[in-house]
Enzyme design. Structure first.
Site, PDB file in Angstrom:
ATOM      1  N   CYS A   2       0.839  -1.206   0.000  1.00  0.00           N
ATOM      2  CA  CYS A   2       0.000   0.000   0.000  1.00  0.00           C
ATOM      3  C   CYS A   2       0.874   1.256   0.000  1.00  0.00           C
ATOM      4  O   CYS A   2       1.995   1.250   0.464  1.00  0.00           O
ATOM      5  CB  CYS A   2      -0.877   0.022   1.246  1.00  0.00           C
ATOM      6  SG  CYS A   2      -1.907  -1.433   1.387  1.00  0.00           S
ATOM      7  N   ARG A  28       4.712   1.055  -6.052  1.00  0.00           N
ATOM      8  CA  ARG A  28       4.639   0.119  -4.925  1.00  0.00           C
ATOM      9  C   ARG A  28       3.723  -1.058  -5.227  1.00  0.00           C
ATOM     10  O   ARG A  28       3.718  -2.052  -4.509  1.00  0.00           O
ATOM     11  CB  ARG A  28       4.189   0.843  -3.658  1.00  0.00           C
ATOM     12  CG  ARG A  28       5.140   1.926  -3.178  1.00  0.00           C
ATOM     13  CD  ARG A  28       4.541   2.773  -2.083  1.00  0.00           C
ATOM     14  NE  ARG A  28       4.340   2.036  -0.865  1.00  0.00           N
ATOM     15  CZ  ARG A  28       5.293   1.812   0.061  1.00  0.00           C
ATOM     16  NH1 ARG A  28       6.509   2.295  -0.152  1.00  0.00           N
ATOM     17  NH2 ARG A  28       5.058   1.129   1.154  1.00  0.00           N
ATOM     18  N   TRP A  73      -2.919  -2.514  -1.711  1.00  0.00           N
ATOM     19  CA  TRP A  73      -2.440  -3.797  -2.251  1.00  0.00           C
ATOM     20  C   TRP A  73      -3.141  -4.825  -1.376  1.00  0.00           C
ATOM     21  O   TRP A  73      -2.807  -4.997  -0.210  1.00  0.00           O
ATOM     22  CB  TRP A  73      -0.921  -3.873  -2.097  1.00  0.00           C
ATOM     23  CG  TRP A  73      -0.261  -5.020  -2.781  1.00  0.00           C
ATOM     24  CD1 TRP A  73      -0.082  -5.209  -4.114  1.00  0.00           C
ATOM     25  CD2 TRP A  73       0.335  -6.156  -2.138  1.00  0.00           C
ATOM     26  NE1 TRP A  73       0.586  -6.375  -4.340  1.00  0.00           N
ATOM     27  CE2 TRP A  73       0.846  -6.988  -3.163  1.00  0.00           C
ATOM     28  CE3 TRP A  73       0.491  -6.563  -0.820  1.00  0.00           C
ATOM     29  CZ2 TRP A  73       1.515  -8.180  -2.901  1.00  0.00           C
ATOM     30  CZ3 TRP A  73       1.157  -7.747  -0.540  1.00  0.00           C
ATOM     31  CH2 TRP A  73       1.641  -8.555  -1.582  1.00  0.00           C
ATOM     32  N   ASN A  99      -1.279   0.798   6.001  1.00  0.00           N
ATOM     33  CA  ASN A  99      -0.359  -0.070   5.281  1.00  0.00           C
ATOM     34  C   ASN A  99       0.065  -1.138   6.278  1.00  0.00           C
ATOM     35  O   ASN A  99       0.518  -0.817   7.368  1.00  0.00           O
ATOM     36  CB  ASN A  99       0.864   0.702   4.773  1.00  0.00           C
ATOM     37  CG  ASN A  99       1.812  -0.206   3.998  1.00  0.00           C
ATOM     38  OD1 ASN A  99       1.442  -1.312   3.599  1.00  0.00           O
ATOM     39  ND2 ASN A  99       3.036   0.250   3.802  1.00  0.00           N
ATOM     40  N   GLY A 100      -0.127  -2.402   5.930  1.00  0.00           N
ATOM     41  CA  GLY A 100       0.224  -3.480   6.860  1.00  0.00           C
ATOM     42  C   GLY A 100      -1.002  -4.334   7.141  1.00  0.00           C
ATOM     43  O   GLY A 100      -1.963  -4.336   6.384  1.00  0.00           O
ATOM     44  N   GLU A 495      18.626 -15.668 -10.053  1.00  0.00           N
ATOM     45  CA  GLU A 495      18.137 -14.296 -10.186  1.00  0.00           C
ATOM     46  C   GLU A 495      17.537 -14.068 -11.568  1.00  0.00           C
ATOM     47  O   GLU A 495      16.518 -13.397 -11.738  1.00  0.00           O
ATOM     48  CB  GLU A 495      19.262 -13.307  -9.921  1.00  0.00           C
ATOM     49  CG  GLU A 495      19.035 -11.884 -10.401  1.00  0.00           C
ATOM     50  CD  GLU A 495      17.810 -11.214  -9.802  1.00  0.00           C
ATOM     51  OE1 GLU A 495      17.261 -11.726  -8.803  1.00  0.00           O
ATOM     52  OE2 GLU A 495      17.387 -10.184 -10.356  1.00  0.00           O
ATOM     53  N   LYS A 499      13.858 -12.461 -12.425  1.00  0.00           N
ATOM     54  CA  LYS A 499      13.678 -11.280 -13.302  1.00  0.00           C
ATOM     55  C   LYS A 499      12.694 -11.589 -14.425  1.00  0.00           C
ATOM     56  O   LYS A 499      11.781 -10.837 -14.705  1.00  0.00           O
ATOM     57  CB  LYS A 499      15.030 -10.891 -13.881  1.00  0.00           C
ATOM     58  CG  LYS A 499      15.630  -9.578 -13.694  1.00  0.00           C
ATOM     59  CD  LYS A 499      15.320  -8.516 -12.743  1.00  0.00           C
ATOM     60  CE  LYS A 499      14.544  -8.608 -11.536  1.00  0.00           C
ATOM     61  NZ  LYS A 499      15.019  -8.906 -10.261  1.00  0.00           N
ATOM     62  N   GLU A 502       9.018 -12.435 -13.082  1.00  0.00           N
ATOM     63  CA  GLU A 502       8.201 -11.406 -12.423  1.00  0.00           C
ATOM     64  C   GLU A 502       7.736 -10.303 -13.360  1.00  0.00           C
ATOM     65  O   GLU A 502       6.761  -9.629 -13.071  1.00  0.00           O
ATOM     66  CB  GLU A 502       8.913 -10.806 -11.212  1.00  0.00           C
ATOM     67  CG  GLU A 502      10.102  -9.939 -11.524  1.00  0.00           C
ATOM     68  CD  GLU A 502      10.655  -9.267 -10.255  1.00  0.00           C
ATOM     69  OE1 GLU A 502       9.917  -9.069  -9.278  1.00  0.00           O
ATOM     70  OE2 GLU A 502      11.847  -8.948 -10.255  1.00  0.00           O
ATOM     71  N   HIS A 518      20.808 -34.408 -12.843  1.00  0.00           N
ATOM     72  CA  HIS A 518      20.120 -35.032 -11.695  1.00  0.00           C
ATOM     73  C   HIS A 518      18.618 -34.817 -11.766  1.00  0.00           C
ATOM     74  O   HIS A 518      17.926 -34.964 -10.757  1.00  0.00           O
ATOM     75  CB  HIS A 518      20.704 -34.476 -10.394  1.00  0.00           C
ATOM     76  CG  HIS A 518      22.165 -34.752 -10.259  1.00  0.00           C
ATOM     77  ND1 HIS A 518      22.678 -36.013  -9.987  1.00  0.00           N
ATOM     78  CD2 HIS A 518      23.235 -33.942 -10.429  1.00  0.00           C
ATOM     79  CE1 HIS A 518      24.003 -35.953  -9.964  1.00  0.00           C
ATOM     80  NE2 HIS A 518      24.379 -34.707 -10.232  1.00  0.00           N
ATOM     81  N   LYS A 612       6.688  -3.476  -4.688  1.00  0.00           N
ATOM     82  CA  LYS A 612       8.106  -3.114  -4.685  1.00  0.00           C
ATOM     83  C   LYS A 612       8.764  -3.463  -3.357  1.00  0.00           C
ATOM     84  O   LYS A 612       9.901  -3.896  -3.316  1.00  0.00           O
ATOM     85  CB  LYS A 612       8.269  -1.625  -4.949  1.00  0.00           C
ATOM     86  CG  LYS A 612       9.719  -1.143  -4.942  1.00  0.00           C
ATOM     87  CD  LYS A 612      10.557  -1.872  -5.963  1.00  0.00           C
ATOM     88  CE  LYS A 612      12.011  -1.475  -5.954  1.00  0.00           C
ATOM     89  NZ  LYS A 612      12.838  -2.344  -6.812  1.00  0.00           N
TER      90      LYS A 612
HETATM   91  C1  AGP Z   1      13.101  -8.375  -7.115  1.00  0.00           C
HETATM   92  O1  AGP Z   1      13.043  -7.984  -8.460  1.00  0.00           O
HETATM   93  C2  AGP Z   1      11.748  -8.391  -6.436  1.00  0.00           C
HETATM   94  N1  AGP Z   1      11.083  -7.170  -6.592  1.00  0.00           N
HETATM   95  C3  AGP Z   1      11.825  -8.888  -5.013  1.00  0.00           C
HETATM   96  O2  AGP Z   1      12.322 -10.209  -5.067  1.00  0.00           O
HETATM   97  C4  AGP Z   1      12.730  -8.075  -4.073  1.00  0.00           C
HETATM   98  O3  AGP Z   1      14.081  -8.261  -4.426  1.00  0.00           O
HETATM   99  C5  AGP Z   1      12.524  -8.604  -2.647  1.00  0.00           C
HETATM  100  O4  AGP Z   1      11.186  -8.384  -2.278  1.00  0.00           O
HETATM  101  C6  AGP Z   1      13.455  -7.927  -1.623  1.00  0.00           C
HETATM  102  O5  AGP Z   1      13.202  -6.561  -1.595  1.00  0.00           O
HETATM  103  P1  AGP Z   1      14.269  -5.626  -0.824  1.00  0.00           P
HETATM  104  O6  AGP Z   1      15.578  -5.724  -1.561  1.00  0.00           O
HETATM  105  O7  AGP Z   1      13.672  -4.250  -0.882  1.00  0.00           O
HETATM  106  O8  AGP Z   1      14.408  -6.133   0.574  1.00  0.00           O
END
Ligand code: AGP
Length: 617
Positions: A2, A28, A73, A99-100, A495, A499, A502, A518, A612
């Site tokens: 949020c 966000r 959110w 938020n939360g 990673e 990328k 997502e 394996h 985010k």
């Molecule tokens: C990465 O592209 C994602 N948005 C997500 O995995 C992010 O890296 C993760 O939520 C950690 O966020 P932070 O680095 O702000 O702690």
């Protein structure tokens, strides 16, 4: 997560201010929005599902000097207009955004319903205004003597002329917050009181100190166009302002807290897209400068922290998502360069590791936002065992930065796209620097990284991105995509999967090259795109032979490597930067993921279901 922005002050276009500010929090991630403005006719509320970008600020021109806005959110309750924030009390006078999560909302809802409160949403948030309303009734009965009120809630010092009837509202908010369980940040207003009241336990809230009033927001981009001066609200604190004066206090005791005014170092322009269509591409290209900025650290501090790692009895690296992959890469940096054993754990798993911890242990928490709930939780566990915490963060003044014993900033500037790109390479650069410092070769590490920054600067040119775009074009219809790596390129394979998944929603999986035989190699069919991350290092021949295995089963091999190889059907050239290879190898993947998303008609900046900063567990 949020987004929240509130304003109170001398301006009379508060509605426009908060709507424009809310638009700068879109990154966000959200699914509905809402705005509340205190006007002559009372509090006017508008809210709906959908994008705030479709809302015209000029629809909020009704004169108002106190307003707040929210992007939701969804956590508890579906995406409906009724569940959008703000939420209001029975009498319609108490208005709140959150938020939360209020973990104990069901118990509170039942208690309030038994007292006759009526709810119109299925959210946890709606219990807040009703509980504040209930506390105001109790407050009215409780504090008969105005002197007691003024004593309990007086605004001390020259900046405080807040009208005396207002303290009831602030005191009622405080009492309500003490009933909540969970991680939350709330901002509240009341129809009869010219105050903005906020409180936090776990979800970030920052005060913007403007010439004409105060902002309270989830993040600084919301008000950066009005002020770059901030005051940070810490966990377990509350803030009350009427736009002229402001009072920070301890949520539990009511004891006043002094707060320094701090200048934000980056500009409003840095937090905008500029000539780029999306933040994600802008931030990928900013790696031409951001890695050099990350390397520009206080040498003494780096040396001290390197010593702390060497002296610690057990060092643990924790992070989530992309930040976790920086931690995994650091395991290899510390092993290969410094010959030092450290342990990585996903922050969300760290709870199961605490038995190793002792006061001599060290936790290294890596986070872009500095607000990730699981990473904060891991820090709390480490501190409960007496261990020291080093934070490596991007966001200045973030909760993780303020709760750590030592903090290193990667100085990447604001990262708005949900997909973390420049923060990852900045985090890895700092960790690599520390690895060199651990063997007394910090200058060599700096040189290596500055050479890498220069090589990336040369690499990131239009021809390069256009070539990668053609590869995205060729594989955009693929339903599955696999990435392999070895050594520090193994975390980059993982990673790469994050990328690509997502932002493009393509099913992508990363593997250690040696693991293919394996099991995973059973997945390979004719034409399956397989990316091999390669460096000129001791494991180059191993990963190339893994690629040959994939090709033998029909895989379409895309090699990301300093040198061409016959096994590659497509070769994306990267500079040979030796120990920093993981940093350069991930950049073509970032670009490929971006173009896959765009070609598949997705918004790379705001992917579905993602936020985010994941400030809830
Ligand atoms: C990465 O592209 C994602 N948005 C997500 O995995 C992010 O890296 C993760 O939520 C950690 O966020 P932070 O680095 O702000 O702690």
């Amino acid at each position: 997560m949020c987004g929240i922005i509130g304003y109170v002050g001398r301006r009379t276009d508060a509605g426009v201010l908060v709507v424009e500010g809310l638009k700068r929090l879109e990154y966000r991630g959200y699914d509905s929005w809402g705005v509340a403005c205190k006007t002559e006719e009372g509090i006017v509320i508008r809210k709906d599902v959908g994008k705030i970008s479709a809302v015209n600020p000029s629809d909020f021109l009704q004169p108002s000097s106190l307003a707040m806005a929210h992007t939701r959110w969804a956590t508890h309750g579906g995406v409906t207009p009724e569940n959008a924030h703000p939420h209001v009390s029975c009498d319609g006078k108490v208005v709140v955004v959150l938020n939360g999560i209020i973990e104990n909302f069901e118990e509170l809802r039942a208690e309030l319903a038994a007292k006759g409160h009526r709810f119109v949403s299925t959210t946890d948030t709606e219990v807040i205004p009703h509980l504040i309303e209930e506390e105001m009734k109790n407050e009215g009965q409780r504090t008969e003597d105005l002197g007691q009120r003024e004593k309990e809630n007086a605004f001390p010092g020259p900046r405080s002329q807040v009208p005396s009837p207002s303290p009831d509202f602030a005191a009622a908010v405080r009492r309500a917050c003490l009933r909540f369980e969970g991680r939350f940040g709330i901002v509240a207003m009341h129809a009869d009181v010219p105050l903005l009241v906020a409180a936090r336990t776990g979800s970030p809230l920052i005060v913007g100190v403007a010439e004409d009033g105060y902002f309270i927001a989830s993040d600084t981009p919301a008000f950066i166009r009005s002020t770059a001066t901030v005051q940070y609200l810490d966990d377990g604190e509350m803030v009350v302002t009427d736009g002229q004066s402001i009072l920070f206090s301890d949520l539990r005791t009511g004891e006043e807290r002094e707060k320094r005014e701090i200048a934000i170092t980056w500009s409003a322009a840095e937090s905008q897209k500029g000539e780029y269509e999306h933040y994600m591409l802008k931030e990928i290209m900013e790696q031409k400068q951001s890695i050099a900025r990350a390397v520009n650290q206080d040498i003494d501090q780096i040396e001290t922290l390197a010593r702390a790692i060497l002296d610690a009895q057990g060092t643990f690296l924790v992070g989530c998502g992309t930040a976790a992959k920086a931690c995994m890469a650091a395991e290899y940096f510390f092993s290969v360069i410094a010959g030092h054993h450290v342990n990585f754990a996903p922050a969300s798993e760290f709870k199961l590791y605490h038995r190793f911890l002792k006061p001599e242990s060290l936790l290294i928490a890596v986070s872009q936002s500095g607000e990730t709930a699981d990473t904060l939780e891991a820090m709390k566990i480490a501190k409960s065992k007496g261990a020291k915490v080093l934070a490596i963060v991007n966001a200045e003044g973030s909760s993780i930065a303020r709760e750590a014993d030592y903090t290193l900033h990667i100085n990447a500037g604001p990262e708005r796209a949900v997909a973390s790109t420049k923060a990852l390479t900045g985090q890895m650069a700092v960790l690599l620097l520390i690895a060199y410092a651990m063997i007394g070769k910090l200058p060599k590490g700096r040189t290596r990284l500055l050479e890498t920054a220069a090589a990336i600067n040369d690499m990131l040119n239009p021809r390069y991105t256009e070539f990668i775009e053609t590869i995205a074009e060729r594989i955009q219809q693929s339903s599955d995509l696999y990435i392999i790596g070895k050594g520090w390129n193994y975390p980059m394979a993982l990673e790469s999967a994050i990328k690509i998944q997502e932002v493009s929603y393509v099913h992508a999986e990363g593997f250690a090259g040696g693991e293919l035989k394996h099991g995973p190699i059973a997945l390979i069919e004719k034409g399956t795109p397989c990316i091999a991350l390669v460096g000129n290092d001791e494991v180059r021949t191993d990963i190339v032979s893994n690629a040959i295995e994939l090709k033998a089963r029909g895989g379409f091999i895309i090699g990301i490597a300093p040198a061409r190889n016959d096994v590659f059907d497509e070769w994306i050239k990267v500079p040979d930067v030796d120990t920093a290879q993981a940093i350069v190898n991930i950049i073509p993947i970032q670009i490929l993921a971006y173009f896959l998303a765009v070609k598949r008609g997705k918004d790379p900046d705001m992917p579905r279901n993602l936020a985010k900063s994941v400030t809830v567990k």
